[in-house]
Scaffold this motif. Structure first.
Motif, PDB file in Angstrom:
ATOM      1  N   VAL A  89       0.851  -1.110   0.122  1.00  0.00           N
ATOM      2  CA  VAL A  89       0.021   0.001  -0.110  1.00  0.00           C
ATOM      3  C   VAL A  89       0.813   1.010   0.039  1.00  0.00           C
ATOM      4  O   VAL A  89       0.594   2.173  -0.882  1.00  0.00           O
ATOM      5  CB  VAL A  89      -0.970   0.007   1.045  1.00  0.00           C
ATOM      6  CG1 VAL A  89      -1.734   1.466   1.272  1.00  0.00           C
ATOM      7  CG2 VAL A  89      -1.714  -1.189   1.183  1.00  0.00           C
ATOM      8  N   ALA A  90       1.850   1.185   0.838  1.00  0.00           N
ATOM      9  CA  ALA A  90       2.912   2.404   1.102  1.00  0.00           C
ATOM     10  C   ALA A  90       3.418   2.712  -0.632  1.00  0.00           C
ATOM     11  O   ALA A  90       3.796   3.593  -0.944  1.00  0.00           O
ATOM     12  CB  ALA A  90       4.110   2.194   1.968  1.00  0.00           C
TER      13      ALA A  90
ATOM     14  N   TYR B 217       1.076   4.384  -2.832  1.00  0.00           N
ATOM     15  CA  TYR B 217       0.830   5.869  -2.653  1.00  0.00           C
ATOM     16  C   TYR B 217       2.342   6.832  -2.864  1.00  0.00           C
ATOM     17  O   TYR B 217       2.145   7.909  -3.531  1.00  0.00           O
ATOM     18  CB  TYR B 217       0.584   6.136  -1.208  1.00  0.00           C
ATOM     19  CG  TYR B 217      -0.862   5.850  -0.893  1.00  0.00           C
ATOM     20  CD1 TYR B 217      -1.669   6.856  -1.370  1.00  0.00           C
ATOM     21  CD2 TYR B 217      -1.213   4.907   0.077  1.00  0.00           C
ATOM     22  CE1 TYR B 217      -2.964   6.630  -1.147  1.00  0.00           C
ATOM     23  CE2 TYR B 217      -2.551   4.818   0.464  1.00  0.00           C
ATOM     24  CZ  TYR B 217      -3.663   5.587  -0.246  1.00  0.00           C
ATOM     25  OH  TYR B 217      -4.940   5.490  -0.035  1.00  0.00           O
TER      26      TYR B 217
ATOM     27  N   GLN C 137       2.407   6.906  -6.996  1.00  0.00           N
ATOM     28  CA  GLN C 137       1.421   7.823  -7.080  1.00  0.00           C
ATOM     29  C   GLN C 137       1.824   9.237  -6.963  1.00  0.00           C
ATOM     30  O   GLN C 137       1.569  10.385  -7.819  1.00  0.00           O
ATOM     31  CB  GLN C 137       0.126   7.563  -6.657  1.00  0.00           C
ATOM     32  CG  GLN C 137      -1.065   8.497  -7.199  1.00  0.00           C
ATOM     33  CD  GLN C 137      -2.388   8.129  -6.555  1.00  0.00           C
ATOM     34  OE1 GLN C 137      -2.539   7.328  -5.753  1.00  0.00           O
ATOM     35  NE2 GLN C 137      -3.293   8.646  -7.196  1.00  0.00           N
ATOM     36  N   GLY C 138       2.528   9.513  -5.730  1.00  0.00           N
ATOM     37  CA  GLY C 138       3.062  10.701  -5.281  1.00  0.00           C
ATOM     38  C   GLY C 138       3.946  11.500  -6.427  1.00  0.00           C
ATOM     39  O   GLY C 138       4.091  12.666  -6.582  1.00  0.00           O
TER      40      GLY C 138
ATOM     41  N   GLU D 141      -0.519  15.641   0.327  1.00  0.00           N
ATOM     42  CA  GLU D 141      -1.580  14.576   0.602  1.00  0.00           C
ATOM     43  C   GLU D 141      -1.071  13.293   0.413  1.00  0.00           C
ATOM     44  O   GLU D 141      -1.177  12.473   1.473  1.00  0.00           O
ATOM     45  CB  GLU D 141      -2.831  14.872  -0.165  1.00  0.00           C
ATOM     46  CG  GLU D 141      -4.003  13.879   0.275  1.00  0.00           C
ATOM     47  CD  GLU D 141      -5.135  13.941  -0.735  1.00  0.00           C
ATOM     48  OE1 GLU D 141      -6.209  13.613  -0.244  1.00  0.00           O
ATOM     49  OE2 GLU D 141      -5.104  14.355  -1.815  1.00  0.00           O
ATOM     50  N   LEU D 142      -0.517  12.707  -0.716  1.00  0.00           N
ATOM     51  CA  LEU D 142      -0.199  11.445  -1.057  1.00  0.00           C
ATOM     52  C   LEU D 142       0.985  11.202  -0.249  1.00  0.00           C
ATOM     53  O   LEU D 142       1.077  10.003   0.305  1.00  0.00           O
ATOM     54  CB  LEU D 142       0.096  11.235  -2.453  1.00  0.00           C
ATOM     55  CG  LEU D 142      -0.979  11.541  -3.539  1.00  0.00           C
ATOM     56  CD1 LEU D 142      -0.348  11.528  -4.827  1.00  0.00           C
ATOM     57  CD2 LEU D 142      -1.947  10.338  -3.319  1.00  0.00           C
TER      58      LEU D 142
ATOM     59  N   TRP E 277      -0.555   9.908   3.162  1.00  0.00           N
ATOM     60  CA  TRP E 277      -1.013   8.595   3.213  1.00  0.00           C
ATOM     61  C   TRP E 277       0.027   7.476   2.820  1.00  0.00           C
ATOM     62  O   TRP E 277      -0.207   6.331   3.173  1.00  0.00           O
ATOM     63  CB  TRP E 277      -2.024   8.560   1.785  1.00  0.00           C
ATOM     64  CG  TRP E 277      -3.257   9.557   1.993  1.00  0.00           C
ATOM     65  CD1 TRP E 277      -3.677  10.052   0.947  1.00  0.00           C
ATOM     66  CD2 TRP E 277      -3.947   9.643   3.079  1.00  0.00           C
ATOM     67  NE1 TRP E 277      -4.682  10.933   1.469  1.00  0.00           N
ATOM     68  CE2 TRP E 277      -5.170  10.562   2.640  1.00  0.00           C
ATOM     69  CE3 TRP E 277      -3.821   9.126   4.526  1.00  0.00           C
ATOM     70  CZ2 TRP E 277      -5.985  11.235   3.882  1.00  0.00           C
ATOM     71  CZ3 TRP E 277      -4.971   9.878   5.480  1.00  0.00           C
ATOM     72  CH2 TRP E 277      -5.826  10.558   5.088  1.00  0.00           C
ATOM     73  N   TRP E 278       1.339   7.943   2.334  1.00  0.00           N
ATOM     74  CA  TRP E 278       2.097   6.851   1.981  1.00  0.00           C
ATOM     75  C   TRP E 278       2.946   6.630   3.489  1.00  0.00           C
ATOM     76  O   TRP E 278       3.114   5.396   3.937  1.00  0.00           O
ATOM     77  CB  TRP E 278       3.473   7.567   1.320  1.00  0.00           C
ATOM     78  CG  TRP E 278       4.811   6.940   1.505  1.00  0.00           C
ATOM     79  CD1 TRP E 278       5.060   5.505   1.098  1.00  0.00           C
ATOM     80  CD2 TRP E 278       5.837   7.602   2.162  1.00  0.00           C
ATOM     81  NE1 TRP E 278       6.659   5.355   1.537  1.00  0.00           N
ATOM     82  CE2 TRP E 278       6.814   6.454   2.051  1.00  0.00           C
ATOM     83  CE3 TRP E 278       6.011   8.656   3.009  1.00  0.00           C
ATOM     84  CZ2 TRP E 278       8.136   6.568   2.792  1.00  0.00           C
ATOM     85  CZ3 TRP E 278       7.101   8.857   3.573  1.00  0.00           C
ATOM     86  CH2 TRP E 278       8.295   7.919   3.348  1.00  0.00           C
TER      87      TRP E 278
END
Length: 420
Positions: free
Chosen positions: A74-75, A78, A81-82, A108-109, A112-113
């Motif tokens: 998951v990390a 993110y 995507q960042g 923001e990303l 979430w990372w």
């Protein structure tokens, strides 16, 4: 951007911006993370298969490693995507008219990372520690390993709390709409967490060395195991490398660019740690498909010496108790000597017998596998797990044939090489 804009209006604009074409550091971060997640996906699948299907011993460390992998995945999503929205890109390289929007999206990303990354760290380090603890009950080794578990858990909990309470509301950490505390405490906590992480990484790397170096096992296997477990020292090195970039928590210029370095070194630390955690668990897989590290060979006896040779390999000789005993115990002085050596492996017995008759000794070897092919066992093969049982019965006959005394019997798990 108007100060009267609401959060929803701002985020509608943020989510409408197109993705960037990553270059430079951003591209390097993506390539590194893709390689790491590909490698660790393979090793975690092999670990699960080896532990659950082959060994049928899926334990706590396996559950921790699997859970850590999920959070790591998951990390990774993110972080990658960042990189398409400003992470690893300098402010000057962002589109001029929408640079603020990219900064908001990238920040923001980044948050979430951080959350799944922080959660996965104690799981992976604890998986390594629990795996090593299975090798020894000694407190002098277990106490440092428990520090790894406790220290990593403390880092995760404190890091999560710091990230979630730093700004009110939490969205203010990327929009600026709200209040945020000073970044100085975050910098201090980062140094503290890094110190604990470095100690934990080097503990997981050094404890196996001190634990295994005194074991009575094949030197090649011993040092290969130490090497595998010590791969985790690289995680400590990556942790140290990222320290100089922490100062950019206090510098607004090119913040996302330097956060890209922190994200890359952090994911390298975690990815290498997961790789190191999974390698020892896959020994069962490779031993099943490739067999023992020793070569099978044939045994021939000549004058009490056993010659072992694999196909195409050099031959070696092993001294055995089946040597001509009449030389050591002449009948004129010590009477007649007979020795019986028997063994069984997984209910598949093979026997070697020697019957004394005056001064002459004859040997008969058999194994139900046929062909007289004997396997030289290594340390793993000689463990009690394989059910190896070797029994030696020695009889010393003195005087006449009617007088016989049992002089000794020994049974237990043994290695063929210990028959010397």
């Amino acid at each position: 951007m108007s100060t009267d804009m609401t959060y929803d209006q701002l985020m509608d604009m943020v989510y409408a911006i197109p993705a960037l074409h990553p270059v430079g550091l951003a591209k390097a971060v993506i390539g590194t993370l893709v390689a790491l997640i590909a490698i660790n996906t393979i090793v975690i699948v092999l670990r699960i298969y080896a532990r659950s299907v082959l060994a049928r011993a899926f334990g706590v460390d396996d559950m921790l490693a699997t859970s850590g992998y999920i959070c790591y995945l998951v990390a990774t999503v993110y972080a990658i995507q960042g990189c398409y929205y400003g992470l690893g890109t300098r402010d000057a390289d962002l589109p001029l008219k929408s640079s603020t929007l990219y900064m908001v999206r990238g920040a923001e990303l980044l948050l979430w990372w951080q959350i799944p990354y922080v959660i996965s760290i104690p799981m992976i380090k604890s998986a390594i520690a629990v795996q090593i603890m299975r090798l020894t009950p000694s407190l002098k080794y277990r106490i440092p390993l428990w520090f790894v578990v406790g220290g990593s858990t403390f880092n995760a909990l404190a890091g999560l709390v710091a990230a979630l309470v730093h700004c009110k509301p939490i969205s203010a950490s990327w929009t600026g709409m709200g209040t945020c505390g000073s970044n100085v405490p975050l910098l201090d906590l980062s140094y503290l967490f890094t110190a604990i992480a470095i100690i934990a990484d080097f503990t997981c790397a050094l404890v196996p060395f001190f634990l295994i170096r005194g074991l009575n096992m094949n030197p090649r296997r011993k040092w290969s195991l130490v090497g595998v477990l010590s791969v985790g020292v690289s995680a400590g090195i990556f942790t140290i490398v990222r320290v100089p970039f922490f100062k950019h928590y206090l510098i607004a210029e090119d913040a996302l660019y330097y956060q890209g370095y922190i994200a890359m070194w952090s994911m390298l630390e975690e990815g290498v740690g997961m790789f190191a955690a999974c390698l020892p668990s896959m020994r069962k897989l490779f031993s099943n498909y490739y067999g023992s590290s020793n070569k099978s060979g044939h045994i021939s006896e000549a004058g009490g010496v056993v010659t072992v040779g694999g196909s195409g390999g050099p031959k070696k000789t092993l001294d055995t108790p089946l040597q001509t005993l009449s030389t050591l115990y002449p009948a004129s002085k010590r009477g007649q000597f007979s020795a019986t050596v028997s063994a069984s492996r997984n209910q598949d017995p093979w026997a070697t017998k020697s019957n004394g008759n005056n001064n002459n000794t004859s040997h008969t070897n058999s194994r139900s596998h046929g062909g007289g092919a004997w396997e030289v066992l290594d340390d793993e093969d000689a463990s009690s797990h394989h059910g190896i049982m070797i029994q030696r019965d020695l009889f010393l006959q003195t005087g006449d044939a009617a007088s016989r005394r049992n002089t000794g019997s020994l049974s237990g798990s043994d290695d063929l090489r210990e028959l010397r």
